[in-house]
Write a protein that holds these residues in place. Structure first.
Motif, PDB file in Angstrom:
ATOM      1  N   PRO A  87      24.397 -23.725  -8.338  1.00  0.00           N
ATOM      2  CA  PRO A  87      23.753 -23.135  -7.157  1.00  0.00           C
ATOM      3  C   PRO A  87      24.721 -23.093  -5.982  1.00  0.00           C
ATOM      4  O   PRO A  87      25.490 -24.032  -5.770  1.00  0.00           O
ATOM      5  CB  PRO A  87      22.602 -24.101  -6.860  1.00  0.00           C
ATOM      6  N   CYS A  95      13.534 -22.053  -8.153  1.00  0.00           N
ATOM      7  CA  CYS A  95      13.453 -23.391  -7.569  1.00  0.00           C
ATOM      8  C   CYS A  95      12.115 -24.026  -7.912  1.00  0.00           C
ATOM      9  O   CYS A  95      11.089 -23.348  -7.962  1.00  0.00           O
ATOM     10  CB  CYS A  95      13.579 -23.304  -6.049  1.00  0.00           C
ATOM     11  N   ILE A  97       9.922 -26.676  -6.209  1.00  0.00           N
ATOM     12  CA  ILE A  97       9.795 -27.440  -4.973  1.00  0.00           C
ATOM     13  C   ILE A  97       8.363 -27.957  -4.840  1.00  0.00           C
ATOM     14  O   ILE A  97       7.408 -27.189  -4.937  1.00  0.00           O
ATOM     15  CB  ILE A  97      10.228 -26.621  -3.725  1.00  0.00           C
ATOM     16  N   ILE A 106      19.094 -18.898  -1.757  1.00  0.00           N
ATOM     17  CA  ILE A 106      19.578 -20.171  -1.200  1.00  0.00           C
ATOM     18  C   ILE A 106      20.364 -19.878   0.071  1.00  0.00           C
ATOM     19  O   ILE A 106      21.252 -19.019   0.085  1.00  0.00           O
ATOM     20  CB  ILE A 106      20.488 -20.901  -2.209  1.00  0.00           C
ATOM     21  N   LEU A 115      15.214 -22.147   1.610  1.00  0.00           N
ATOM     22  CA  LEU A 115      14.874 -21.220   0.545  1.00  0.00           C
ATOM     23  C   LEU A 115      14.309 -19.991   1.247  1.00  0.00           C
ATOM     24  O   LEU A 115      13.241 -20.042   1.854  1.00  0.00           O
ATOM     25  CB  LEU A 115      13.864 -21.841  -0.418  1.00  0.00           C
ATOM     26  N   LEU A 133      12.968 -31.150  -4.679  1.00  0.00           N
ATOM     27  CA  LEU A 133      13.552 -29.850  -5.012  1.00  0.00           C
ATOM     28  C   LEU A 133      14.458 -29.965  -6.224  1.00  0.00           C
ATOM     29  O   LEU A 133      15.321 -30.836  -6.290  1.00  0.00           O
ATOM     30  CB  LEU A 133      14.364 -29.293  -3.836  1.00  0.00           C
ATOM     31  N   ILE A 135      16.772 -27.102  -8.404  1.00  0.00           N
ATOM     32  CA  ILE A 135      17.208 -25.723  -8.631  1.00  0.00           C
ATOM     33  C   ILE A 135      17.305 -25.550 -10.146  1.00  0.00           C
ATOM     34  O   ILE A 135      18.169 -26.136 -10.789  1.00  0.00           O
ATOM     35  CB  ILE A 135      18.565 -25.422  -7.963  1.00  0.00           C
ATOM     36  N   TRP A 136      16.396 -24.759 -10.726  1.00  0.00           N
ATOM     37  CA  TRP A 136      16.324 -24.591 -12.179  1.00  0.00           C
ATOM     38  C   TRP A 136      17.436 -23.710 -12.704  1.00  0.00           C
ATOM     39  O   TRP A 136      17.913 -23.908 -13.813  1.00  0.00           O
ATOM     40  CB  TRP A 136      14.977 -23.987 -12.562  1.00  0.00           C
TER      41      TRP A 136
END
Length: 146
Positions: A87, A95, A97, A106, A115, A133, A135-136
């Protein structure tokens, strides 16, 4: 494009075992003046393989909502996401969250992470230490119906 659903996440994994072959004209099509056809050269393409640089880290997800329309991401579009990409500022990410998934851009500022939606009807999400959070992955392609 064939996809296998992962019921635990409601995401989709590419089906690399598919034998589906879609006709593909590799020379492209002119978006300006018409060009003569090069014998209508035709090959096959497997979009699962073509759109995935790292197959083990790639998944698909269907968009729900319109917070990213100004980035060309609309409701019901399918996003191709690569979890192996680091990221970074200005990338569009999936994301997780505070227990919910979202797609946002981002934005890194000094000592702060936002975000960002790409629709003026939505407000940015300021990520604080109170937020959970993850970030996938980073969005690499958008598949949409015209």
């Amino acid at each position: 494009m064939r996809m296998k659903k992962d019921p635990k996440l409601s995401f989709y994994k590419p089906d690399y075992e598919s034998e589906l072959r879609i006709p593909f004209i590799p020379d492209g099509v002119s978006a300006g003046f018409p060009s003569p056809a090069a014998d209508f050269m035709e090959n096959n393409i497997d979009l699962n393989k073509e759109l995935s640089e790292n197959p083990l880290a790639t998944f698909y997800i269907k968009v729900k909502g319109n917070s990213m329309i100004d980035a060309g991401i609309n409701d019901k579009d399918v996003l191709i996401v690569d979890r192996s990409i680091e990221p970074q500022d200005n990338k569009i990410a999936i994301c997780f969250i505070d227990g919910e998934f979202t797609v946002k851009r981002i934005k890194l500022e000094k000592d702060c992470l936002y975000l960002m939606p790409e629709n003026s009807n939505y407000t940015p999400i300021k990520v604080t230490e109170e937020n959970e959070l993850i970030i996938w992955g980073i969005v690499t392609y958008v598949i949409k119906k015209m």
